[in-house]
Motif scaffolding. Sequence first.
Motif, mmCIF file in Angstrom:
data_model
loop_
_atom_site.group_PDB
_atom_site.id
_atom_site.type_symbol
_atom_site.label_atom_id
_atom_site.label_comp_id
_atom_site.label_asym_id
_atom_site.label_seq_id
_atom_site.Cartn_x
_atom_site.Cartn_y
_atom_site.Cartn_z
ATOM 1 N N ALA A 5 53.115 -18.194 50.817
ATOM 2 C CA ALA A 5 52.132 -17.428 51.575
ATOM 3 C C ALA A 5 50.747 -17.980 51.276
ATOM 4 N N VAL A 6 49.963 -18.185 52.319
ATOM 5 C CA VAL A 6 48.611 -18.699 52.182
ATOM 6 C C VAL A 6 47.635 -17.661 52.719
ATOM 7 N N ILE A 7 46.637 -17.317 51.905
ATOM 8 C CA ILE A 7 45.646 -16.315 52.276
ATOM 9 C C ILE A 7 44.268 -16.967 52.232
ATOM 10 N N PRO A 8 43.644 -17.231 53.379
ATOM 11 C CA PRO A 8 42.303 -17.812 53.378
ATOM 12 C C PRO A 8 41.261 -16.747 53.067
ATOM 13 N N ALA A 9 40.341 -17.046 52.160
ATOM 14 C CA ALA A 9 39.340 -16.050 51.759
ATOM 15 C C ALA A 9 38.076 -16.758 51.272
ATOM 16 N N ARG A 10 37.240 -17.165 52.202
ATOM 17 C CA ARG A 10 35.998 -17.820 51.811
ATOM 18 C C ARG A 10 34.970 -16.773 51.392
ATOM 19 N N GLY A 11 33.923 -17.221 50.725
ATOM 20 C CA GLY A 11 32.941 -16.278 50.200
ATOM 21 C C GLY A 11 31.769 -16.003 51.111
ATOM 22 N N GLY A 12 31.641 -16.713 52.232
ATOM 23 C CA GLY A 12 30.416 -16.625 53.025
ATOM 24 C C GLY A 12 30.463 -15.721 54.234
ATOM 25 N N SER A 13 31.201 -14.636 54.186
ATOM 26 C CA SER A 13 31.254 -13.729 55.329
ATOM 27 C C SER A 13 29.874 -13.148 55.623
ATOM 28 N N LYS A 14 29.509 -13.130 56.910
ATOM 29 C CA LYS A 14 28.190 -12.613 57.297
ATOM 30 C C LYS A 14 28.265 -11.232 57.929
ATOM 31 N N SER A 15 29.374 -10.908 58.602
ATOM 32 C CA SER A 15 29.487 -9.599 59.236
ATOM 33 C C SER A 15 29.471 -8.490 58.189
ATOM 34 N N VAL A 16 30.195 -8.708 57.078
ATOM 35 C CA VAL A 16 30.173 -7.818 55.918
ATOM 36 C C VAL A 16 30.116 -8.730 54.695
ATOM 37 N N ARG A 45 55.878 -17.962 46.465
ATOM 38 C CA ARG A 45 54.589 -18.080 45.796
ATOM 39 C C ARG A 45 53.480 -17.678 46.759
ATOM 40 N N VAL A 46 52.346 -17.284 46.168
ATOM 41 C CA VAL A 46 51.209 -16.799 46.958
ATOM 42 C C VAL A 46 49.969 -17.571 46.540
ATOM 43 N N ILE A 47 49.304 -18.189 47.512
ATOM 44 C CA ILE A 47 48.114 -18.990 47.241
ATOM 45 C C ILE A 47 46.942 -18.457 48.037
ATOM 46 N N VAL A 48 45.832 -18.223 47.364
ATOM 47 C CA VAL A 48 44.591 -17.855 48.035
ATOM 48 C C VAL A 48 43.708 -19.095 48.098
ATOM 49 N N SER A 49 43.262 -19.435 49.291
ATOM 50 C CA SER A 49 42.379 -20.584 49.487
ATOM 51 C C SER A 49 40.946 -20.092 49.576
ATOM 52 N N THR A 50 40.104 -20.540 48.648
ATOM 53 C CA THR A 50 38.733 -20.047 48.604
ATOM 54 C C THR A 50 37.781 -21.110 48.083
ATOM 55 N N ASP A 51 36.497 -20.807 48.237
ATOM 56 C CA ASP A 51 35.433 -21.660 47.704
ATOM 57 C C ASP A 51 34.582 -20.886 46.713
ATOM 58 N N ASP A 52 35.006 -19.651 46.374
ATOM 59 C CA ASP A 52 34.144 -18.718 45.652
ATOM 60 C C ASP A 52 34.779 -18.264 44.341
ATOM 61 N N GLU A 53 33.985 -18.289 43.263
ATOM 62 C CA GLU A 53 34.475 -17.917 41.925
ATOM 63 C C GLU A 53 34.886 -16.443 41.856
ATOM 64 N N LYS A 54 34.099 -15.545 42.452
ATOM 65 C CA LYS A 54 34.425 -14.119 42.398
ATOM 66 C C LYS A 54 35.734 -13.826 43.124
ATOM 67 N N ILE A 55 35.893 -14.441 44.280
ATOM 68 C CA ILE A 55 37.125 -14.226 45.039
ATOM 69 C C ILE A 55 38.315 -14.807 44.284
ATOM 70 N N ALA A 56 38.129 -15.971 43.674
ATOM 71 C CA ALA A 56 39.209 -16.584 42.900
ATOM 72 C C ALA A 56 39.635 -15.682 41.748
ATOM 73 N N ALA A 57 38.655 -15.110 41.056
ATOM 74 C CA ALA A 57 38.977 -14.225 39.927
ATOM 75 C C ALA A 57 39.742 -12.994 40.395
ATOM 76 N N ALA A 58 39.314 -12.414 41.521
ATOM 77 C CA ALA A 58 40.008 -11.235 42.054
ATOM 78 C C ALA A 58 41.422 -11.598 42.493
ATOM 79 N N ALA A 59 41.571 -12.758 43.117
ATOM 80 C CA ALA A 59 42.893 -13.181 43.579
ATOM 81 C C ALA A 59 43.848 -13.376 42.409
ATOM 82 N N GLN A 60 43.373 -14.027 41.374
ATOM 83 C CA GLN A 60 44.224 -14.260 40.207
ATOM 84 C C GLN A 60 44.583 -12.953 39.516
ATOM 85 N N SER A 61 43.650 -12.015 39.489
ATOM 86 C CA SER A 61 43.933 -10.730 38.835
ATOM 87 C C SER A 61 45.011 -9.942 39.564
#
Length: 230
Positions: A5-16, A45-61
């Motif tokens: 499973a791939v979950i895209p989650a970049r850090g630069g959302s502008k709407s919210v 397995r589950v992989i979150v694709s991101t560019d952001d440290e905060k999102i990475a930490a939340a995903a791993q947790s």
Amino acid sequence: MGVVAVIPARGGSKSVPYKNLHPLGGKPLLAWPIETALATDSIDRVIVSTDDEKIAAAAQSHGAEIHWRPPELATDTALVIDTIRHLYRQLTERGTADDIMVLLEATAPFRTPELVGRCIDRMVAENLDSIATFNEASVNPERTWRLVDDMPVPFIEGAVPWKPRQLLTPAYQLNGAVYAFRPHLLPSDSPSILFGRMGAEVIPADELVDIDHQKDFIIADAILRSRTGA
């Protein structure tokens, strides 16, 4: 047959701002697809694709692995399929690529493990290259219009917008809840995640909420409260 499973989650959302970490039902939005994937028996397995440290930490947790995407794949105009290709190349180079990828965007938090599992099962049973979830279109194309020199004209030539609903040609729209596909068959020159021998898993529109703006979180929270009686 391996399934990732791939979950895209970049850090630069502008709407919210930091939409993927915005709370919904007492946990970050990102946690919803991760938990659904982990609860789906056929996903390995589950992989979150991101560019952001905060999102990475939340995903791993919450139990996900991390794929670090380059800055050019984390812009407003970057296509999800390019991130998928980047991830698949890395997995292939490491010798850890799977046979099937399942794309679960965080913006559709109410999908269920059963729905994800059905899509995967259909891929295998029907020998599909790709499958996606659809629901009945909110506006039938036969009832849409375009403006020609400021004059309304039926969008579909010859369509009768006043036709009774029962006589309209059934129409469906992608809802983004689940995409599953064989990554080694991804087209190299197309933005589409649906390709080859395709399948459609049709679900009721009221089973999903698409999170894009702040008001969507309010609606989603209200739905959760109605389900729990809180």
